[in-house]
Design an enzyme around this catalytic site. Sequence first.
Site, short mmCIF file in Angstrom:
data_model
loop_
_atom_site.label_atom_id
_atom_site.label_comp_id
_atom_site.label_asym_id
_atom_site.label_seq_id
_atom_site.Cartn_x
_atom_site.Cartn_y
_atom_site.Cartn_z
N ARG A 129 45.15 5.71 -35.33
CA ARG A 129 44.58 6.97 -34.84
C ARG A 129 43.97 6.75 -33.46
O ARG A 129 44.10 7.56 -32.56
CB ARG A 129 43.54 7.50 -35.83
CG ARG A 129 44.10 8.36 -36.95
CD ARG A 129 45.30 7.75 -37.66
NE ARG A 129 45.74 8.55 -38.77
CZ ARG A 129 45.29 8.40 -40.02
NH1 ARG A 129 44.44 7.42 -40.32
NH2 ARG A 129 45.72 9.19 -40.97
N ASP A 158 51.28 5.20 -38.97
CA ASP A 158 50.78 6.45 -39.56
C ASP A 158 51.47 7.62 -38.88
O ASP A 158 52.39 7.42 -38.07
CB ASP A 158 49.24 6.54 -39.45
CG ASP A 158 48.65 7.27 -40.66
OD1 ASP A 158 49.03 8.42 -40.88
OD2 ASP A 158 47.83 6.67 -41.38
N HIS A 207 52.44 9.98 -44.80
CA HIS A 207 51.91 9.48 -43.51
C HIS A 207 53.06 9.01 -42.62
O HIS A 207 53.00 7.94 -42.02
CB HIS A 207 50.89 8.37 -43.75
CG HIS A 207 49.58 8.89 -44.28
ND1 HIS A 207 48.48 9.06 -43.51
CD2 HIS A 207 49.24 9.31 -45.52
CE1 HIS A 207 47.49 9.56 -44.24
NE2 HIS A 207 47.94 9.73 -45.47
N ASP A 266 49.75 6.55 -50.00
CA ASP A 266 48.72 7.59 -50.18
C ASP A 266 49.18 8.95 -49.68
O ASP A 266 50.02 9.04 -48.79
CB ASP A 266 47.42 7.18 -49.44
CG ASP A 266 47.66 6.94 -47.95
OD1 ASP A 266 48.72 6.38 -47.59
OD2 ASP A 266 46.79 7.30 -47.15
N GLU A 267 48.59 9.97 -50.27
CA GLU A 267 48.66 11.34 -49.78
C GLU A 267 50.07 11.78 -49.40
O GLU A 267 50.27 12.43 -48.37
CB GLU A 267 47.72 11.51 -48.58
CG GLU A 267 46.28 11.22 -48.93
CD GLU A 267 45.33 11.36 -47.76
OE1 GLU A 267 44.33 12.06 -47.89
OE2 GLU A 267 45.60 10.75 -46.70
N TRP A 336 40.87 4.11 -53.63
CA TRP A 336 40.08 4.73 -52.55
C TRP A 336 39.45 6.03 -52.99
O TRP A 336 38.39 6.41 -52.51
CB TRP A 336 40.92 4.93 -51.29
CG TRP A 336 42.03 5.94 -51.36
CD1 TRP A 336 43.28 5.76 -51.87
CD2 TRP A 336 41.98 7.29 -50.89
NE1 TRP A 336 44.02 6.90 -51.74
CE2 TRP A 336 43.26 7.87 -51.13
CE3 TRP A 336 41.01 8.08 -50.28
CZ2 TRP A 336 43.57 9.18 -50.79
CZ3 TRP A 336 41.33 9.39 -49.93
CH2 TRP A 336 42.60 9.93 -50.19
N TYR A 363 33.89 3.60 -47.17
CA TYR A 363 34.52 4.26 -46.02
C TYR A 363 33.49 4.35 -44.90
O TYR A 363 32.60 5.20 -44.90
CB TYR A 363 35.05 5.64 -46.42
CG TYR A 363 36.48 5.61 -46.92
CD1 TYR A 363 36.93 4.56 -47.71
CD2 TYR A 363 37.39 6.61 -46.58
CE1 TYR A 363 38.24 4.52 -48.16
CE2 TYR A 363 38.70 6.57 -47.03
CZ TYR A 363 39.12 5.53 -47.82
OH TYR A 363 40.42 5.49 -48.27
N ASP A 365 33.87 5.24 -41.91
CA ASP A 365 34.01 6.34 -40.94
C ASP A 365 33.07 7.48 -41.30
O ASP A 365 32.90 8.42 -40.53
CB ASP A 365 35.46 6.84 -40.83
CG ASP A 365 36.10 7.16 -42.17
OD1 ASP A 365 35.69 6.56 -43.20
OD2 ASP A 365 37.01 8.01 -42.21
N TRP A 415 38.59 4.07 -40.76
CA TRP A 415 39.58 5.01 -40.20
C TRP A 415 39.08 5.46 -38.83
O TRP A 415 37.87 5.58 -38.61
CB TRP A 415 39.75 6.21 -41.14
CG TRP A 415 40.19 5.79 -42.51
CD1 TRP A 415 39.44 5.74 -43.64
CD2 TRP A 415 41.50 5.34 -42.90
NE1 TRP A 415 40.19 5.29 -44.71
CE2 TRP A 415 41.46 5.03 -44.27
CE3 TRP A 415 42.71 5.15 -42.21
CZ2 TRP A 415 42.58 4.55 -44.97
CZ3 TRP A 415 43.81 4.68 -42.90
CH2 TRP A 415 43.74 4.39 -44.27
N THR A 416 40.04 5.74 -37.94
CA THR A 416 39.61 5.93 -36.55
C THR A 416 39.97 7.31 -35.97
O THR A 416 40.11 7.45 -34.76
CB THR A 416 40.21 4.83 -35.65
OG1 THR A 416 41.64 4.83 -35.80
CG2 THR A 416 39.67 3.46 -35.99
N GLU A 417 40.08 8.32 -36.85
CA GLU A 417 40.33 9.65 -36.29
C GLU A 417 39.26 10.03 -35.26
O GLU A 417 39.55 10.62 -34.23
CB GLU A 417 40.34 10.72 -37.39
CG GLU A 417 41.61 10.77 -38.21
CD GLU A 417 41.50 9.91 -39.47
OE1 GLU A 417 40.67 8.97 -39.50
OE2 GLU A 417 42.26 10.18 -40.41
C1 ACM Z 1 43.29 7.13 -47.57
O1 ACM Z 1 42.09 7.26 -47.27
N1 ACM Z 1 44.16 8.10 -47.34
C2 ACM Z 1 43.78 5.91 -48.16
#
Ligand code: ACM
Length: 476
Positions: A129, A158, A207, A266-267, A336, A363, A365, A415-417
């Site tokens: 990110r 990603d 992703h 994930d997701e 997670w 997490y 972030d 995470w670096t959004e």
């Molecule tokens: C995640 O936070 N989507 C692994």
Amino acid sequence: MKTPTKRATSCLAAVLAILAATSCVWAADVGASAEVPALIPAPREIVLTGGTCAHAAKPKIERVAGIPPEGYELSVKPESVTIRASDDAGEFYARQTLEQLKDGASIPCCEIKDSPRFKWRGVMIDDVRHFLGKETVKRTIDEMARYKLNVFHWHLTDNEAWRFQVPGYPKITEKGDCYTKDDIREVVEYAAKRNIRIVPEVDFPGHFRKLSSTYPEFTCTADNPRDKGRAPMCVGNPDAVKFVEAALDTVCDLFPESKVIHIGGDECWRYGWKKCEKCKAMMKREGIADVKDLQAWITRHAVNYLAAKGCRAIGWDEMLDAKEGYLPASAMGMRWHSEGAERTARAAAAGHEIVNSHKRFCYFDYSQSLEGDNHRYFGNGRNPVTLEKAYSFDPLAELPPESQQKVVGGQCNNWTEVTYNGKDFEWKLWPRGFAMAEVLWTYPDPKKRDFADFKRRVAIHRDAMVARGINAAPVN
Ligand code: ACM
Ligand code: ZN
């Protein structure tokens, strides 16, 4: 490294506090001049024997069978320092402890027996990110090693970018920053010298949006632009499967010592598969009734593909949603979700090892609730992960005893959004990373954890870290 107070009474109180919190054994006759060394992570057992040793003393190294992996015994006497360990990692960690014990020109005499509770003590960097670059990675590896963290999970692909080249697919790395083979080899070598395993991540079948702008045929076609933004990997397209195999070949080649590869999972927007002709045809051909099982199919394919190359797969916990016995038990899961205990227990019962990175504790972030902190955080201040919250993390919580045995460790995820550069990243990792280090190495009894004592030690290490040039946040 010592506490700034010299008073024997506060020293004794601190000894008792640590004893209660970590089951350390301390000498009853600690001299009035002795001070409690502010070690992070706290060792399992330490006895202060009185007096000091000149720290110029070169340690005598003994290889002793029977000391647990990564564990060590450290004996500091006025005239000598001896390190006993059964492996190189143990010797390395004994040296880290020695560094922390140094106080000016001397080291307090002591006997330490120490070994980690968990074998996976991880830090994840999302280098996608925002690209943080090699220097930040190396600085982080240096600090991880000092505090006995041993897995560097490198999130390299990603929706927004791919950070390493995949031979035969130049378009994925045409735009944006990426690491060259030489960069990666340099980092791998750097980490190996510090007992750190790098676990690279290739995230699929979700992703995967980067592919829709470079090799659109590798994602499921969807008429609606909104769907396109979330389009998963087109599992029904054999060329997309070949691409993923090529990406896995590349990371196995670039990270030869890793032996564990993260395959995301994930997701994934599985709904996209219901609308894709290729995926529908494949499901029919393979007798797959549900899109959930299509994810299981590509997961199993990747797990077996990696196994044939001598590597294990790990993935985010939804990756393990599969019919009982379908996925090889060698695949590992990384929890997670905050509501994921039941899923984790099911995966553990099916034989999968688990790394716990529960987002409410791990997490980083999320906000650390610091007064006057104007860094941006995910969630805009909601669900803060304070230092105290991170220190209360119990990787075994909510799990039945038989599942607990499958938990091999934990990790913090960064995470670096809304983390823009290396300085910003360091601010969010430290001092909370100290909590991760102690929870995963020492695993102080979750019911008796002494946050006040931990915070006292953190303040000392945080200042030392800042003096080394790391942009660690203040201790709150
Ligand atoms: C995640 O936070 N989507 C692994
Ligand atoms: Zn498809």
